[in-house]
Write a protein that holds these residues in place. Structure first.
Motif, PDB file in Angstrom:
ATOM      1  N   LYS A 171     -51.412 -54.212 -86.312  1.00 48.56           N
ATOM      2  CA  LYS A 171     -51.310 -55.562 -86.494  1.00 48.56           C
ATOM      3  C   LYS A 171     -50.371 -56.445 -85.992  1.00 48.56           C
ATOM      4  CE  LYS A 171     -51.898 -58.652 -90.727  1.00 48.56           C
ATOM      5  NZ  LYS A 171     -50.686 -58.923 -91.412  1.00 48.56           N
ATOM      6  N   ASP A 172     -49.202 -55.645 -85.446  1.00 46.74           N
ATOM      7  CA  ASP A 172     -47.998 -56.250 -84.902  1.00 46.74           C
ATOM      8  C   ASP A 172     -48.206 -55.914 -83.158  1.00 46.74           C
ATOM      9  OD1 ASP A 172     -46.997 -57.554 -87.044  1.00 46.74           O
ATOM     10  OD2 ASP A 172     -45.484 -55.984 -87.380  1.00 46.74           O
ATOM     11  N   PHE A 173     -49.278 -55.463 -82.900  1.00 46.37           N
ATOM     12  CA  PHE A 173     -49.296 -55.052 -81.473  1.00 46.37           C
ATOM     13  C   PHE A 173     -49.005 -55.897 -80.584  1.00 46.37           C
ATOM     14  CE2 PHE A 173     -51.464 -53.131 -77.725  1.00 46.37           C
ATOM     15  CZ  PHE A 173     -51.365 -51.634 -78.111  1.00 46.37           C
ATOM     16  N   PHE A 174     -49.218 -57.306 -80.467  1.00 46.46           N
ATOM     17  CA  PHE A 174     -48.952 -58.097 -79.662  1.00 46.46           C
ATOM     18  C   PHE A 174     -47.725 -59.182 -80.145  1.00 46.46           C
ATOM     19  CE2 PHE A 174     -53.234 -57.482 -78.923  1.00 46.46           C
ATOM     20  CZ  PHE A 174     -53.259 -56.956 -77.511  1.00 46.46           C
ATOM     21  N   THR A 175     -46.804 -58.589 -81.116  1.00 43.96           N
ATOM     22  CA  THR A 175     -46.410 -59.744 -81.932  1.00 43.96           C
ATOM     23  C   THR A 175     -44.722 -59.655 -81.296  1.00 43.96           C
ATOM     24  OG1 THR A 175     -47.342 -59.402 -83.836  1.00 43.96           O
ATOM     25  CG2 THR A 175     -45.302 -60.256 -84.163  1.00 43.96           C
ATOM     26  N   PHE A 176     -44.345 -60.919 -80.838  1.00 42.65           N
ATOM     27  CA  PHE A 176     -42.865 -61.133 -80.438  1.00 42.65           C
ATOM     28  C   PHE A 176     -42.480 -62.457 -81.159  1.00 42.65           C
ATOM     29  CE2 PHE A 176     -39.747 -62.392 -77.373  1.00 42.65           C
ATOM     30  CZ  PHE A 176     -38.438 -61.837 -78.153  1.00 42.65           C
ATOM     31  N   ARG A 177     -41.287 -62.244 -82.009  1.00 46.84           N
ATOM     32  CA  ARG A 177     -41.013 -63.706 -82.681  1.00 46.84           C
ATOM     33  C   ARG A 177     -39.709 -63.655 -82.291  1.00 46.84           C
ATOM     34  NH1 ARG A 177     -43.067 -60.967 -88.019  1.00 46.84           N
ATOM     35  NH2 ARG A 177     -42.997 -59.174 -86.800  1.00 46.84           N
TER      36      ARG A 177
ATOM     37  N   LEU B  87     -45.277 -63.918 -73.389  1.00 47.48           N
ATOM     38  CA  LEU B  87     -45.768 -65.393 -73.279  1.00 47.48           C
ATOM     39  C   LEU B  87     -46.139 -66.012 -74.517  1.00 47.48           C
ATOM     40  CD1 LEU B  87     -47.952 -65.379 -69.876  1.00 47.48           C
ATOM     41  CD2 LEU B  87     -45.905 -66.723 -70.402  1.00 47.48           C
ATOM     42  N   LEU B  88     -46.598 -65.141 -75.151  1.00 47.17           N
ATOM     43  CA  LEU B  88     -47.457 -65.703 -76.668  1.00 47.17           C
ATOM     44  C   LEU B  88     -46.530 -66.730 -77.323  1.00 47.17           C
ATOM     45  CD1 LEU B  88     -49.677 -62.671 -77.907  1.00 47.17           C
ATOM     46  CD2 LEU B  88     -50.383 -65.050 -76.974  1.00 47.17           C
ATOM     47  N   PRO B  89     -45.119 -66.083 -77.827  1.00 47.16           N
ATOM     48  CA  PRO B  89     -44.418 -67.095 -78.601  1.00 47.16           C
ATOM     49  C   PRO B  89     -43.851 -68.263 -77.849  1.00 47.16           C
ATOM     50  CG  PRO B  89     -43.331 -65.114 -78.153  1.00 47.16           C
ATOM     51  CD  PRO B  89     -44.716 -64.870 -77.482  1.00 47.16           C
ATOM     52  N   TYR B  90     -43.753 -68.225 -76.471  1.00 45.35           N
ATOM     53  CA  TYR B  90     -43.258 -69.377 -75.664  1.00 45.35           C
ATOM     54  C   TYR B  90     -44.359 -70.169 -75.079  1.00 45.35           C
ATOM     55  CZ  TYR B  90     -39.005 -66.557 -75.945  1.00 45.35           C
ATOM     56  OH  TYR B  90     -37.988 -66.096 -76.635  1.00 45.35           O
ATOM     57  N   ARG B  91     -45.270 -69.548 -74.470  1.00 47.42           N
ATOM     58  CA  ARG B  91     -46.363 -70.455 -73.770  1.00 47.42           C
ATOM     59  C   ARG B  91     -47.669 -69.870 -74.010  1.00 47.42           C
ATOM     60  NH1 ARG B  91     -42.522 -72.794 -72.524  1.00 47.42           N
ATOM     61  NH2 ARG B  91     -41.629 -73.333 -70.578  1.00 47.42           N
ATOM     62  N   ALA B  92     -48.193 -69.921 -75.367  1.00 43.77           N
ATOM     63  CA  ALA B  92     -49.383 -69.405 -75.764  1.00 43.77           C
ATOM     64  C   ALA B  92     -50.560 -69.928 -74.843  1.00 43.77           C
ATOM     65  CB  ALA B  92     -49.705 -69.699 -77.265  1.00 43.77           C
ATOM     66  N   ARG B  93     -50.692 -71.244 -74.636  1.00 45.26           N
ATOM     67  CA  ARG B  93     -51.577 -71.674 -74.046  1.00 45.26           C
ATOM     68  C   ARG B  93     -51.993 -71.186 -72.417  1.00 45.26           C
ATOM     69  NH1 ARG B  93     -54.290 -75.380 -76.706  1.00 45.26           N
ATOM     70  NH2 ARG B  93     -55.638 -75.780 -75.039  1.00 45.26           N
TER      71      ARG B  93
END
Lengths: 541, 120
Positions: A171-177, B87-93
C-alpha cells in the motif's frame, strides 16, 4: 507481557540496525565507490592521464623492455584499456637473488603515446576505499573481516525483520510524505529499502558468500581448484624454461601476429607475454579479454594464441572452456561476480553504482530515522538525553564525516608534495584525521547546527576537489585531456554532483529551522509503552 | 550505443509501468490525475503496469544473459521507482507526463538506430 511477532521484529530491526548501522553506512559508501576503484586510482595518478593506446604502443613497449631487461627470462606487457591508461611492463630478471624463495618480477609503467617510463605519485588510490569496505584499516585483517561479516549478518537480519515489520509494504509502495519529520524519514527509508530490496538482499547475501571463502580456507581450495591447477602448471613451465635458456636470436615483428590473433578472436589483444625473449626458444603469447561469464566458471583464463618467437609460427590456440558447474556453484558464481561487478561494461557499472547509492540512502535514512523518531517523542520542554545526543553525533560522523573524509583523501592526493616520503600513508592519515575531526565535532555539537556545519564542510570539500584538480593538474574538466578518458572527467563531475547534493541539503536545512515540531498531540507516546500493537501503521522502527 | 538505447528503453518502460501501477492506487491516482479513482477502472491501470514492467524485463533479456538480466531488471525498477516516489508529492502531474513521454522518446530513439547502425 507477550509482544506480537511483528513488534519483536520491529525491536530487532531497530536495535540490530542501530548497533552495526554506523559500520554498515561506511561499508555501503566505500563499497559503492569500489565499483569504480580502478577509475579512482586512475584519477589519483594524474601523471598517467596523458597516455592513450596508439598503434605503435606495442613496439615502444618492446623497445623499452629491450633497453631495460634484454636478457630477462620473460616479459609481460598489459596494454592500456578503458580503466587504465598506461601500459604496464613486467619482467622476470635473468638473475634471481638466491635466498628468496618466491620469485618477484619487476614492473614499470610506460606512457602509451611517448613510450617514456613514468613513475606516478605514490597512492593507494581506489583500492584503499575498496579494501576498507571489507577489512577496514589498521586492525588485524581477520578480526576486521569478522567484524564486517558480523555487520553483514546483521544487515541480513535487518532486511528480513524490516520486511516483516513493514505492515503496508504494498500500500505504501510509492508513498513519500515530505515535511513531516519522522514520517518523512520513515517513508524515505521504506522507499529506498523496498524498491531496491532485491539489490540489498543480493549484495548482502553475496557479501556473506564471499566471506565464506575469505575466512575459511577450505572454501578457497574448493572454489579455485581449477585455477590452482592452472596456476601450478604455469609456474612449473616457467621453471622449465629457465633451466634451458636458448641461444640469442632475433624475434619476428610482432605486428602481424597481433593482427592474426585479433582476426581470430574478433577482439583487441590486451596482453602480450614473451618467454625467453630474444632467444631461439622464445614464445609469444597473445591474449584477448575473455567473455564475461556470470554463472559459469571459465577454465584456463583468456582466449590465447601462442607463437614461436623466431619464426612467428602459430603453435597453439587456446579457447577457454566453460566448465559445467553444478547449480550450487552456479548460484555462488552468480552472486559473487554480481557483487563485484566483475563482468561489467561502463554502463552496467554505472547502474551498479546507482544501486549502491540507493543502498547508502537506505542505511542513512534508517540511521536518521532512529534519531528523528526519538527526538519527536520528547516532550516540548524535554532536552534529548546523553544517549540520543551520542547517537546523533555518531550518525554525523558516519554519514557526513565519512563523506568529507573521502573528499579530504582526494584533496590530499592533489595537495601533498609528489616526492613526500611514505606518501600513500600520508593520504590515508589525512582521511582518518578528517574523519576523527568530524567525530569529535559531532559528539560536541550533536544538534541541527552541528549537521549544518558538517554538511557545509563536506560541500566545500567536494566542490574543492575539481577546483584544486584544475589548479594542480592538466587533466581537469576544461581540458581535452580529461575527456579523452571519460573516467577522469566523470570523476570531477561526480564530485560536483555530490557538492550540489550537499548544497541542496544545506539549503533545506536552513530553510526550515524546526521541521515537524507543530504536530498534533502525540498518540504514539502511549502506544510506545503499551503492548497492544497500537503503533502507527507501517512503522518499521 | 545500442546498449545505451536498450537501457534507456528498459528504464522508460519500468518507469511507465510503475507509474501505471501507482495510478491503480487511490492516493496516487488523486495526486496525478486530480480526480477520484473509480474502483472498476483499477484494472485499466494495473494490467498495463505489469505489462510494461514485463516489457522492461524483455529488453534487459536482449542485453544480458538470463540470470543477470533478471537481476538488472529488478535493479532498474529501483532506479526508475525512486524518482517516481520523490516526484509524486512534489510534481505529481510531471510524474504522470514523464510516464508517457519517456517511453515515446525511447521508442523514437530506437527508430533512428536502424538507419545509423543497421538494426539490432
Amino acid at each position: 507481557m507477550k509482544k506480537s511477532f511483528r513488534q519483536s521484529m520491529a525491536w530487532l530491526h531497530t536495535w540490530a540496525g542501530l548497533l552495526l548501522g554506523w559500520l554498515l553506512v561506511a561499508i555501503f559508501i566505500t563499497g559503492t565507490s569500489a565499483y569504480f576503484r580502478e577509475e579512482i586510482t586512475l584519477w589519483m595518478q594524474p601523471e598517467l592521464h596523458d597516455s592513450t593506446l596508439q598503434p605503435d604502443t606495442v613496439d615502444k613497449a618492446l623497445a623499452a623492455l629491450n633497453a631495460k631487461a634484454p636478457d630477462a627470462r620473460s616479459w609481460d606487457i598489459s596494454l592500456p584499456g578503458p580503466r587504465h591508461t598506461a601500459a604496464e611492463l613486467r619482467w622476470q630478471p635473468a638473475k634471481q637473488p638466491e635466498n628468496e624463495g618466491r620469485r618477484r618480477g619487476e614492473q614499470m609503467l610506460m606512457d602509451a603515446d611517448s613510450g617514456e617510463i613514468v613513475s606516478p605519485r605514490a597512492t593507494r588510490g581506489g583500492n584503499f576505499l575498496y579494501r576498507f569496505h571489507f577489512e577496514l584499516y589498521g586492525i588485524d585483517r581477520l578480526w576486521a573481516r569478522l567484524l564486517v561479516c558480523l555487520a553483514t549478518l546483521f544487515m541480513l537480519i535487518a532486511i528480513i525483520s524490516g520486511v516483516i515489520t513493514h505492515k503496508k509494504i504494498f500500500k505504501d509502495f510509492f508513498t513519500f510524505r515530505p515535511g513531516k519529520g519522522q514520517r518523512s524519514w520513515l517513508d524515505a527509508h521504506n522507499a529506498t529499502a523496498v524498491l531496491a530490496l532485491p539489490y540489498h538482499f543480493m549484495i548482502t547475501y553475496s557479501g556473506l558468500l564471499l566471506f565464506m571463502t575469505l575466512i575459511m580456507p577450505w572454501g578457497i581450495d574448493a572454489a579455485y581448484q581449477g585455477d590452482r591447477r592452472a596456476f601450478f602448471s604455469e609456474v612449473f613451465s616457467r621453471g622449465e624454461d629457465a633451466a634451458r635458456p636458448g641461444a640469442p636470436e632475433a624475434m619476428v615483428a610482432i605486428g602481424p601476429l597481433i593482427e592474426q590473433t585479433e582476426t581470430r578472436f574478433g577482439k583487441p589483444v590486451t596482453r602480450i607475454q614473451i618467454s625467453n625473449p630474444n632467444r631461439d626458444n622464445a614464445q609469444i603469447t597473445l591474449r584477448v579479454n575473455r567473455d564475461p561469464a556470470v554463472t559459469d566458471r571459465q577454465r584456463g583464463g583468456d582466449p590465447t594464441q601462442v607463437f614461436l618467437g623466431n619464426t612467428g609460427e602459430l603453435i597453439d590456440t587456446h579457447i577457454p572452456a566453460n566448465d559445467p558447474v553444478s547449480p550450487g556453484w552456479r548460484i555462488y558464481n552468480f552472486f559473487t561476480s554480481v557483487h563485484m561487478a566483475r563482468f561489467a561494461d561502463p554502463l552496467t557499472r554505472w547502474l551498479f553504482f546507482l544501486f549502491g547509492v540507493a543502498g547508502c540512502a537506505m542505511t542513512i535514512t534508517g540511521m536518521l530515522l532512529w534519531v528523528s523518531k526519538r527526538t519527536q517523542q520528547l516532550r516540548r520542554d524535554q532536552q534529548p538525553d546523553r544517549a540520543l545526543k551520542m547517537v546523533n553525533g555518531l550518525n554525523m560522523a558516519s554519514i557526513t564525516g565519512l563523506m568529507l573524509a573521502i573528499a579530504a583523501y582526494f584533496l590530499a592526493n592533489r595537495l601533498l608534495p609528489v616526492t613526500l616520503e611514505a606518501r600513500e600513508s600520508r593520504e590515508i592519515q589525512v582521511f582518518f584525521l578528517a574523519w576523527l575531526v568530524s567525530l569529535v565535532h559531532g559528539l560536541l555539537r550533536p544538534h541541527r547546527q552541528g549537521w549544518v556545519e558538517q554538511v557545509g564542510a563536506a560541500t566545500v570539500l567536494w566542490f574543492a576537489v575539481p577546483i584544486i584538480n584544475m589548479l594542480t593538474t592538466e587533466s581537469h574538466l576544461f581540458s581535452a585531456l580529461a575527456w579523452q578518458h571519460p573516467a577522469i572527467a566523470s570523476f570531477d563531475l561526480v564530485c560536483l554532483i555530490l557538492a550540489g547534493l550537499g548544497g541542496y541539503t544545506l539549503w533545506r536545512l536552513q530553510r526550515k529551522p524546526v521541521p515537524a515540531k507543530p504536530r498534533r498531540a502525540r498518540p504514539p507516546r502511549a502506544a510506545n509503552t503499551s503492548t497492544t500493537g497500537q503503533t502507527p501503521a507501517g512503522e518499521t522502527q | 550505443m545500442t546498449m545505451a538505447l536498450s537501457l534507456f528503453l528498459a528504464l522508460a518502460l519500468a518507469y511507465a509501468g510503475l507509474t501505471s501501477l501507482s495510478l491503480a492506487m487511490k492516493r496516487h491516482h488523486d495526486q496525478v490525475m486530480g480526480r477520484k479513482l473509480q474502483p472498476e477502472r483499477v484494472r485499466y491501470y494495473r494490467w498495463p503496469g505489469w505489462l510494461l514492467l514485463g516489457g522492461s524485463l524483455l529488453v534487459t533479456l536482449t542485453v544480458w544473459p538470463l540470470g543477470l538480466a533478471l537481476f538488472m531488471a529488478v535493479g532498474l525498477v529501483a532506479v526508475a521507482g525512486l524518482p517516481l516516489v520523490f516526484l509524486l508529492p512534489y510534481r505529481a502531474r510531471l510524474a504522470g507526463q514523464l510516464a508517457v513521454a519517456l517511453p515515446v522518446l525511447a521508442v523514437l530513439c530506437w527508430s533512428t538506430v536502424p538507419l545509423a547502425v543497421g538494426g539490432w
